[in-house]
Each structure stands twice: as C-alpha cells, then as structure tokens.
Design an enzyme around this catalytic site. Sequence first.
Site, PDB file in Angstrom:
ATOM      1  N   CYS A 382       0.888 -19.703  15.388  1.00 29.99           N
ATOM      2  CA  CYS A 382       2.366 -19.251  15.627  1.00 29.99           C
ATOM      3  C   CYS A 382       3.311 -20.357  14.948  1.00 29.99           C
ATOM      4  O   CYS A 382       3.342 -20.540  13.762  1.00 29.99           O
ATOM      5  CB  CYS A 382       2.926 -19.322  17.082  1.00 29.99           C
ATOM      6  SG  CYS A 382       4.202 -17.965  17.205  1.00 29.99           S
ATOM      7  N   HIS A 509      -0.907 -15.165  18.640  1.00 30.28           N
ATOM      8  CA  HIS A 509      -1.763 -16.108  19.554  1.00 30.28           C
ATOM      9  C   HIS A 509      -2.953 -15.740  20.087  1.00 30.28           C
ATOM     10  O   HIS A 509      -3.131 -15.073  20.982  1.00 30.28           O
ATOM     11  CB  HIS A 509      -0.853 -16.361  20.762  1.00 30.28           C
ATOM     12  CG  HIS A 509       0.458 -17.081  20.420  1.00 30.28           C
ATOM     13  ND1 HIS A 509       0.547 -18.335  20.811  1.00 30.28           N
ATOM     14  CD2 HIS A 509       1.494 -16.630  20.207  1.00 30.28           C
ATOM     15  CE1 HIS A 509       1.733 -18.771  20.511  1.00 30.28           C
ATOM     16  NE2 HIS A 509       2.533 -17.810  20.290  1.00 30.28           N
ATOM     17  N   GLU A 511      -5.671 -17.315  21.078  1.00 32.11           N
ATOM     18  CA  GLU A 511      -5.819 -18.096  22.418  1.00 32.11           C
ATOM     19  C   GLU A 511      -5.678 -17.283  23.341  1.00 32.11           C
ATOM     20  O   GLU A 511      -6.473 -17.523  24.563  1.00 32.11           O
ATOM     21  CB  GLU A 511      -5.074 -19.357  22.400  1.00 32.11           C
ATOM     22  CG  GLU A 511      -3.641 -19.010  23.140  1.00 32.11           C
ATOM     23  CD  GLU A 511      -2.500 -19.173  22.068  1.00 32.11           C
ATOM     24  OE1 GLU A 511      -3.035 -18.742  20.865  1.00 32.11           O
ATOM     25  OE2 GLU A 511      -1.497 -19.565  22.263  1.00 32.11           O
TER      26      GLU A 511
HETATM   27  N1  GLN Z   1       9.436 -21.619  17.735  1.00 31.47           N
HETATM   28  C1  GLN Z   1       8.789 -20.563  16.673  1.00 31.47           C
HETATM   29  C2  GLN Z   1       9.400 -19.121  16.690  1.00 31.47           C
HETATM   30  O1  GLN Z   1      10.153 -18.936  17.508  1.00 31.47           O
HETATM   31  C3  GLN Z   1       7.352 -20.490  16.992  1.00 31.47           C
HETATM   32  C4  GLN Z   1       7.150 -19.808  18.319  1.00 31.47           C
HETATM   33  C5  GLN Z   1       5.925 -20.248  18.754  1.00 31.47           C
HETATM   34  O2  GLN Z   1       4.779 -20.812  18.270  1.00 31.47           O
HETATM   35  N2  GLN Z   1       5.566 -19.712  19.991  1.00 31.47           N
HETATM   36  O3  GLN Z   1       9.117 -18.300  15.737  1.00 31.47           O
END
Ligand code: GLN
Length: 534
Positions: A382, A509, A511
């Site tokens: 992410c 994600h 994970e």
């Molecule tokens: N802050 C980034 C976004 O909003 C990444 C978010 C995250 O890593 N969950 O896109």
Amino acid sequence: MKYIFVTGGVVSSLGKGLAAASIGTLLEHRGLKVLLQKFDPYLNVDPGTMSPYQHGEVYVLDDGAETDLDLGHYERFANCTLSQTNSLSSGQVFENVIKNERKGKYLGATVQFIPHVTDEIKDRLKQATAENPDTDVIITEIGGTVGDIEGHLFLEALRQFAQEVGRANVCFIHVTLLPLVRAAGEIKTKPTQQSVAKLREIGIQPDIIICRTEHELGEDNRAKIAMFCNVPVPNVVAFRDVEHTIYECPLDLRKDKIDRLVSDVLGVESNTPDLSKWESFVERLIHPEHSVRIAVVGKYIELQDAYKSIYESLTISGAEHNTKVEVVKIDAEHLEKASAEEIIGKVDGILIPGGFGDRGIEGKIIAAQYARENKIPYFGICLGMQIATIEYARNVCGLAEANSTEFNKEAAHPVISLQEEQQGITDMGASMRLGSCESIVFPDTKSFEIYDKADTIHERHRHRYEFNPAYREQFEKAGLVIASVSQKEGLVEIIEVPDHPFFVAAQFHPEFKSKPNSPHPIFSSFVKAALENS
Ligand code: GLN
C-alpha cells in the site's frame, strides 16, 4: 445453530480474542462449520477512524468492513471469511437505532435501551445466522471487561438471546485472569469469583471458565473456582502463557479438552480432532532450519499491534519455508538522520508497510532506494508501493520533484494522486477505497509466477491515493513493470522492478490473506527470496 459467547473478566488484554479463535480452530478440526464474530462496546462506528496508538491495526474484510484486529486472528485460526455482519460496535448499534427512530420505524414508541438497543444487538446475531445458514456454531466475542458500563447492554442482549433460542443452544465462556501474589506465593481466585458474580448479577451463569495463568492452575484452585463459580470442575480450563507462538494456543486449550466440553454443553456431535497438520505447522515455527532477517520500515514500529497481520504473515510464510523470520523494526524517521547502511545494515529483505500522513516518508523513500540499488528483496504494501513509485520516479525517471499529493499538494510531479471519486471527500469514516476487487495479472511478470499463473486475483484494499495513470507510460519507458491492474477501473495494483532478485510492491494488503499452512503467495515468495539472498 449453536452459539458460544466469550466474555472477559478481571482485566483487559487477556487474549480473549485468541481464546475465541482457538476454540474456533478446535471445533473446526472436530468437523464443525464455525463462524466468528466480535461485538465491541466502544462508540466509534468502526476502528477505521482510530489511531494505531489506540487500537493497533485496522483489519479489512473482503466486503470492505474496517474491523478490530481480532477478526484477523479469527480468519487466520479458522477457515471462515468474515463480513461486516461479524463486527459490531456500540457506534453502529446507536447509529441504527437513531436512524430508525428518525424514520419513524418504532411507530410512536418511546425508544429505550431495553428493548430497542438490545434488539438491535440481537439482530446482528440473527443476521449472521441468516447469512450463514450452513454454520454449526457461531462464536461471538464481547470486547471489554465484565463490569464496564459500556458493555452492559451487550451482556443484557446476550442474556435475552439465550432465553429466546433456548439455553441449551448457548455456551457462555468467561475468560479471566488468575494473578499470582508473589509475596504470598499464591495464585488468587478471588478476582475470578467476583467477576463471575458480576456476570450472574446480569443473569448470566457461565458454562466454562477459562483461566489465564502464568503458572500451573492446580487441582485445588480448579475445585475452588468450580465451587464458587457454580460450574463442574472439568469446566474450569487453564490457558497458560504460550512459550513460543500464539499458534500454540489451540494446542494448550486442547490439553483441558475445551472443544469436547463445548460440544457437550451445546449437545453437538463431533469427532476427536486430528490436529497433526496444525501441530506440524507449530513444530516448524518452533524448530526452524533456517533464518532470515527482514527489516520492516515503518512509523508505528514501537507498537506491537500496529502491523499485526504483516508480522503474522511473515511468521506463517517462514513456517512454509522452515525458516525463522526475524523482524528488524526500523523507525523510518531515523533514516532521515543517518545513512541506510548504518540504520538498516545487512538484512535479507526490506518491507515497507501501509501508513498515512507524511511523518517518516523521506526515510521510507531512502529505504526503498537502498533495497533497489543493493538488490535486497523488497516488498511494498500500500503506502510501501506508493513509496517505491515515488523513489523510482525521482531516481530512475529523473523526476526529482515527484511526490504523492498526500504529502505535497503542490508536487510538480504528482505520481501518486487522488482519483476523481476521492476528491472533495470530507467525512473520514469508511470513505476510502475499501475491500476486495478483481484485478488482472499480466503474463511475463514475476507476479504472474507468484500467483501460479492466475489471470485474475482478488485482494483487499484500504487507501485513498492511487498510482497516477498520467505517468504510467513514462514509468514503463524507464523500465518499471506494471504487473497488475484492477479489472474495472484499470488502477495500478502491482509494480515490479526488473533485474532485481525481488522487488514487488502492491497497492492492496496481502497480509490479510495469510493462513497457517497457506501463506499469501507474495509473502511466501518474498520470504523465499530473502532466504536465497541470505
Ligand atoms: N496513505 C495512503 C493512501 O491513503 C496509503 C494507505 C495505506 O497504506 N493503507 O492511499
């Protein structure tokens, strides 16, 4: 349908979630179909708006529900895939009650805690039953500690529910702490007795008592608790501190045959569990043949729970490769003050997890550059993918001013930016890109191999900013590989750096989708690459 309600007494952080999840594991191994659910008495509608300092990680489900990290334990310990129905907070309960009142749904009645609020809580149990008709047992964990003001309505709702569905279909399990008073050299049962008394005041008589203890419970204490708490002696179960890994918890609870006790209380027929696969997984965790060191470069590095699913995924993937994964926790901000060589040094892999806000961003960019240039396996998740994109733009594409508009609204090269539908959003709750979507994986990429040549994948998201498609061509000309895009909108999902042992970064994600004996393929390949690099 049978119901297990897990409550907690004496103190918080008892491992109630792990106890509930472990009972799920054991019942599943007895051949029952299990569903797990969490009721959290706090007033936030969901933990999505809470800081990791307050709440640890926000665990995201396929349907986009932002939930407590215990749901991560549930999905990892049992085979279920959960949904919003399995996560309820007081915030949701009251939000629904007030909405219904405004709509006139209560037909002129005075709206009250009992029955309207308790009905709303019971509805969630009925909903879970209706949505999962093939389930044999639903395990519902109630957050907080018995005696908390905010948990009272949930317990009252459970008491009513048990009467409605028939007490024989319900098993109340109370998890408590047996403290050791060192000076007296004695384990004390009084707090347990008192917290069970509190439950009985509400009209709930627990069927089984799980005692968290650092020491042996002892037959005398077992008998004492049984007598004062009004349960048969065998229904007082010890839950010891596990020595090596949380995956030992089901095996520990099995020593007192909790799964058979629960089956007996509920009157369900089930088989003696064959735990051999679980045991061999635990054995590989405890006695691995190899080891790797993986640096996790983040902002909440001092918090044990902020990157929970990432740490669990690394552990689970390690077991797959008979490898102990030693996590080297690195505070990204430190990289802004000293060289990567000094701070990160020699590691076998570097992982940058998700995150929000600009603290530590430049440090993370340095870590990504260090991994790319020194050919250290890199896994970005992410924010970790957005960081890798910015780093590549600055140092390979020659766009020195590249940034994400999250960190610099006026960035000359906004290589990560808001998509149109995210612009102008002011409400923070549940307004990100959330949950699972289908994405295409392109052949001739590392990801295609990682996913065992699957054309499409389904992964969970939780973010607002995206890879800016206006720069895609420029990146590709500079060598960056776009390995996956979302089916519907064509949003970039995975990037790869070629001519590198392993440089994969995902906007989603992964994970959230590792289970014991079934690690997520990117995690598994990353650990394998780290092992080869070690
Ligand atoms: N802050 C980034 C976004 O909003 C990444 C978010 C995250 O890593 N969950 O896109």
